[in-house]
Design a protein around this motif. Sequence first.
Motif, PDB file in Angstrom:
ATOM      1  N   GLY A  82       1.069  -1.654  -0.125  1.00 20.82           N
ATOM      2  CA  GLY A  82      -0.152  -0.085   0.310  1.00 20.82           C
ATOM      3  C   GLY A  82       0.451   1.382  -0.445  1.00 20.82           C
ATOM      4  O   GLY A  82       0.784   1.988  -0.391  1.00 20.82           O
ATOM      5  N   VAL A  83       1.937   1.175   0.346  1.00 15.34           N
ATOM      6  CA  VAL A  83       3.345   2.873   0.448  1.00 15.34           C
ATOM      7  C   VAL A  83       3.478   2.295  -0.154  1.00 15.34           C
ATOM      8  O   VAL A  83       3.979   1.839  -1.631  1.00 15.34           O
ATOM      9  CB  VAL A  83       4.326   1.976   1.461  1.00 15.34           C
ATOM     10  N   THR A  84       2.969   3.572  -2.292  1.00 15.51           N
ATOM     11  CA  THR A  84       3.325   3.896  -3.517  1.00 15.51           C
ATOM     12  C   THR A  84       4.099   4.921  -4.149  1.00 15.51           C
ATOM     13  O   THR A  84       3.848   5.870  -4.314  1.00 15.51           O
ATOM     14  CB  THR A  84       2.572   3.770  -4.045  1.00 15.51           C
ATOM     15  N   ASP A  85       4.938   5.852  -2.822  1.00 16.79           N
ATOM     16  CA  ASP A  85       5.622   6.685  -2.735  1.00 16.79           C
ATOM     17  C   ASP A  85       6.716   6.407  -3.530  1.00 16.79           C
ATOM     18  O   ASP A  85       7.401   5.066  -2.848  1.00 16.79           O
ATOM     19  CB  ASP A  85       5.615   7.077  -1.083  1.00 16.79           C
ATOM     20  N   ALA A  86       7.444   7.287  -4.256  1.00 14.63           N
ATOM     21  CA  ALA A  86       8.195   6.593  -5.426  1.00 14.63           C
ATOM     22  C   ALA A  86       9.245   6.934  -4.297  1.00 14.63           C
ATOM     23  O   ALA A  86      10.421   5.323  -4.990  1.00 14.63           O
ATOM     24  CB  ALA A  86       8.685   7.615  -6.612  1.00 14.63           C
ATOM     25  N   ASN A  87       9.632   7.203  -2.860  1.00  7.62           N
ATOM     26  CA  ASN A  87      11.306   7.234  -2.847  1.00  7.62           C
ATOM     27  C   ASN A  87      11.461   6.018  -1.560  1.00  7.62           C
ATOM     28  O   ASN A  87      11.976   4.829  -1.818  1.00  7.62           O
ATOM     29  CB  ASN A  87      11.285   8.174  -1.051  1.00  7.62           C
ATOM     30  N   VAL A  88       9.982   5.284  -1.460  1.00  8.23           N
ATOM     31  CA  VAL A  88       9.889   4.291  -0.690  1.00  8.23           C
ATOM     32  C   VAL A  88       9.945   2.637  -1.457  1.00  8.23           C
ATOM     33  O   VAL A  88      11.125   1.813  -1.868  1.00  8.23           O
ATOM     34  CB  VAL A  88       9.060   3.924   0.031  1.00  8.23           C
ATOM     35  N   GLN A  89       9.615   3.063  -2.803  1.00  9.42           N
ATOM     36  CA  GLN A  89       9.140   1.463  -3.769  1.00  9.42           C
ATOM     37  C   GLN A  89      11.115   1.947  -4.263  1.00  9.42           C
ATOM     38  O   GLN A  89      11.187   0.368  -4.475  1.00  9.42           O
ATOM     39  CB  GLN A  89       8.463   2.062  -4.459  1.00  9.42           C
ATOM     40  N   ASN A 131      -0.873  -4.078 -10.522  1.00 11.96           N
ATOM     41  CA  ASN A 131      -2.627  -3.807 -10.724  1.00 11.96           C
ATOM     42  C   ASN A 131      -3.731  -4.191 -11.443  1.00 11.96           C
ATOM     43  O   ASN A 131      -3.431  -4.973 -11.925  1.00 11.96           O
ATOM     44  CB  ASN A 131      -2.249  -2.490 -11.602  1.00 11.96           C
ATOM     45  N   PRO A 132      -4.667  -3.798 -10.759  1.00  8.48           N
ATOM     46  CA  PRO A 132      -6.000  -2.758 -10.352  1.00  8.48           C
ATOM     47  C   PRO A 132      -5.892  -3.713  -8.581  1.00  8.48           C
ATOM     48  O   PRO A 132      -4.852  -4.791  -8.289  1.00  8.48           O
ATOM     49  CB  PRO A 132      -6.971  -2.657 -10.512  1.00  8.48           C
ATOM     50  N   TRP A 133      -5.688  -2.610  -7.699  1.00  5.43           N
ATOM     51  CA  TRP A 133      -6.143  -3.573  -6.226  1.00  5.43           C
ATOM     52  C   TRP A 133      -7.201  -4.122  -6.167  1.00  5.43           C
ATOM     53  O   TRP A 133      -8.441  -4.031  -7.512  1.00  5.43           O
ATOM     54  CB  TRP A 133      -6.725  -1.652  -5.233  1.00  5.43           C
ATOM     55  N   LEU A 134      -7.020  -5.251  -5.221  1.00  9.22           N
ATOM     56  CA  LEU A 134      -8.302  -5.804  -4.447  1.00  9.22           C
ATOM     57  C   LEU A 134      -9.522  -6.010  -3.716  1.00  9.22           C
ATOM     58  O   LEU A 134      -9.156  -5.505  -2.307  1.00  9.22           O
ATOM     59  CB  LEU A 134      -7.259  -7.232  -4.688  1.00  9.22           C
ATOM     60  N   SER A 135     -10.616  -6.548  -4.286  1.00  7.72           N
ATOM     61  CA  SER A 135     -12.105  -6.163  -3.167  1.00  7.72           C
ATOM     62  C   SER A 135     -11.437  -7.152  -2.607  1.00  7.72           C
ATOM     63  O   SER A 135     -11.972  -8.307  -2.764  1.00  7.72           O
ATOM     64  CB  SER A 135     -13.293  -6.282  -3.823  1.00  7.72           C
ATOM     65  N   VAL A 136     -11.737  -7.817  -0.681  1.00  6.49           N
ATOM     66  CA  VAL A 136     -11.196  -7.789  -0.146  1.00  6.49           C
ATOM     67  C   VAL A 136     -12.244  -7.637   1.378  1.00  6.49           C
ATOM     68  O   VAL A 136     -12.881  -6.776   1.255  1.00  6.49           O
ATOM     69  CB  VAL A 136     -10.057  -8.973   0.655  1.00  6.49           C
ATOM     70  N   ASP A 152       3.196  -2.082  -5.645  1.00  5.06           N
ATOM     71  CA  ASP A 152       2.184  -1.450  -6.030  1.00  5.06           C
ATOM     72  C   ASP A 152       1.662  -0.360  -6.542  1.00  5.06           C
ATOM     73  O   ASP A 152       3.049   0.886  -6.576  1.00  5.06           O
ATOM     74  CB  ASP A 152       1.139  -1.431  -4.445  1.00  5.06           C
ATOM     75  N   ILE A 153       0.965   0.182  -7.400  1.00 10.62           N
ATOM     76  CA  ILE A 153       0.503   0.900  -8.479  1.00 10.62           C
ATOM     77  C   ILE A 153      -0.447   1.925  -6.928  1.00 10.62           C
ATOM     78  O   ILE A 153      -1.334   1.554  -6.290  1.00 10.62           O
ATOM     79  CB  ILE A 153      -0.057   0.592  -9.580  1.00 10.62           C
ATOM     80  N   PRO A 154      -0.512   2.640  -7.400  1.00  6.86           N
ATOM     81  CA  PRO A 154      -1.396   4.058  -6.049  1.00  6.86           C
ATOM     82  C   PRO A 154      -3.153   4.080  -7.118  1.00  6.86           C
ATOM     83  O   PRO A 154      -2.994   3.533  -8.182  1.00  6.86           O
ATOM     84  CB  PRO A 154      -0.450   5.724  -6.771  1.00  6.86           C
ATOM     85  N   ARG A 155      -3.896   4.030  -5.741  1.00  2.00           N
ATOM     86  CA  ARG A 155      -5.507   2.810  -6.270  1.00  2.00           C
ATOM     87  C   ARG A 155      -5.472   3.992  -7.238  1.00  2.00           C
ATOM     88  O   ARG A 155      -6.845   4.088  -8.202  1.00  2.00           O
ATOM     89  CB  ARG A 155      -5.291   2.960  -5.115  1.00  2.00           C
TER      90      ARG A 155
END
Length: 569
Positions: free
Chosen positions: A318-325, A370-375, A343-346
């Motif tokens: 869930g952390v999609t900050d470019a610096n972190v990735q 991608n994309p995000w998943l429904s759970v 992950d890609i930003p939602r």
Amino acid sequence: MAEYLSPGVYVEEFESGSKPLEGVSTSTAGFIGLAQRGPVEGLPQLVTSPADFQRQFGGYLSESAFGSYRYLAYSVDQFFANGGSRCFVMRVAPSDAKAASNEGRGAEALSIVAKNPGAWGSLVKVVVTPASKAKTQIYEANGTRYRVKSTNGFYAGDVVTFTSGGDTQWNRIVSVQDGVIELAEELDGDVVDAALLPTKLLATSEFDLIVAFGDEVEQFDKVSLNPEAPSYVDKVAARSNLVQVQSLIVSEGAVAPFEAVTGVAEGKLEFVLGGGSDGTVGSIAASDFMGEDRGPGRRTGIQAFIDNDVVSIMAVPGVTDANVQLALVAHCENLGSRFAVLDIPREKTKVADVLTHRDLFDSSYAALYNPWLSVFDPLDKRNIFVPPSGTIAGIYSRSDTSRGVQKAPANEVLRGVVGLDVQYNKGEQDILNPKGVNLIRSFPGQGIRVWGARTVSSNPLWKYINVRRLFIFLEESIKTGTNWVVFEPNNEQLWARVQRTIDAFLTRVWRDGALMGTSAAEGFYIDIGRSTMTQDDIDNGRLICVIGVAPVKPAEFVIFRITQKTGSE
């Protein structure tokens, strides 16, 4: 060389054949993220099930408090639901998170602080009750020196009580030696009692410490404030998983430890720690996830995984900050033994926006999904959207276990997923797939499946995930399995043994279907000896072995060409 000095029969063992080389595991994942509790520095913690995660790191975080940073627990759940068997977790906490403590509740003598920051610490209950670990009778008195029946459990510095009838005297031990206890002051009255059932007793004074959090209870019996005693509270409570305990005073007088801690002579002290805080989302920065290298055993965030040699799949859910990735990708590239799932930003759902994020990366050690998943969310009792990295890491593990690392982790069904945030069609995937964005798609009658197996590398040799992960497997297995070679005599005998060892291993890999060719010779080659080493290499202690392998590639495009056949042909 063995010595033969006397006549006799000598039996000796020696190694002549190749040493077996075992493949390393590729299915262990590493996760970094926010959690309710757990250590924020040191070594990542092993987790083997969702229940194990909850015991160590707590439950789910609320959306109102942590927003897009709350997905660690959900991703770990998805990892195990999709076939993962073990992972390592490193907790990250906001910079303004605080650990609960006993400030204002006996804190003058004893500091009790929650093991790590978070509001969870404000639910830790502490109970202090008086206790005694040893007692004995006095056989002989000589001033301040007393010969006793037994000195077991008595140590210099202990506070002791002498009881005779209804009277109690407090004192402190100066020394213990050869059945004699020397006290700081002389006891009043007749203290000798040699009866079989004595009524005059000399006893130590300690206290029991009980720490409880939910169903987790830790009990430390008969601890003291005496640094010389094995029961010193700092030493005994050091094994606690809930709190850190530190004695703040060492009384010079004859004050009972229980009274020094609680301020009362009898009864018990019972309280709950306070002041714990989870911190705020506003104080979370990319540097918290990237971590700091404070030295062995004290690293944080991504840097903590430098001390871990087992993990082969990495994610910061869930952390999609470019610096972190980018820091995660750099970590995987530098170590060369693990693969990043990104992950890609939602909010980036349009093809152009997805490509903008993808263009930040060029590495064969990472893949984008991608994309995000429904759970289903057990906390809010409704369906929510979570990042795909935890689910994909589970699929990697499942595919490795059932088919092998050579199988591309694609065309696999996602378990526990009821929907997708965005439904991409074939035309959109025609644009994203060649760029290295792996889509998750829903197919009628086939469920929701991973429909891509590409890295984010611009090098066509490394465009498939399974190729890079196969090479990670081969490199780490050979590196680990040939550690015995170091410092062996660098001669023809060693070269032959190394070649036999690696040949046996790669032959097994080829038979498992990971290498191309109808024979092992077509699947790989090994070159070692004078053709790969010069005399300068040998003189400088270098053994060079050149290995070539032909990895299998996934059948990404299945093409059937059909033509019409007429009867006259």
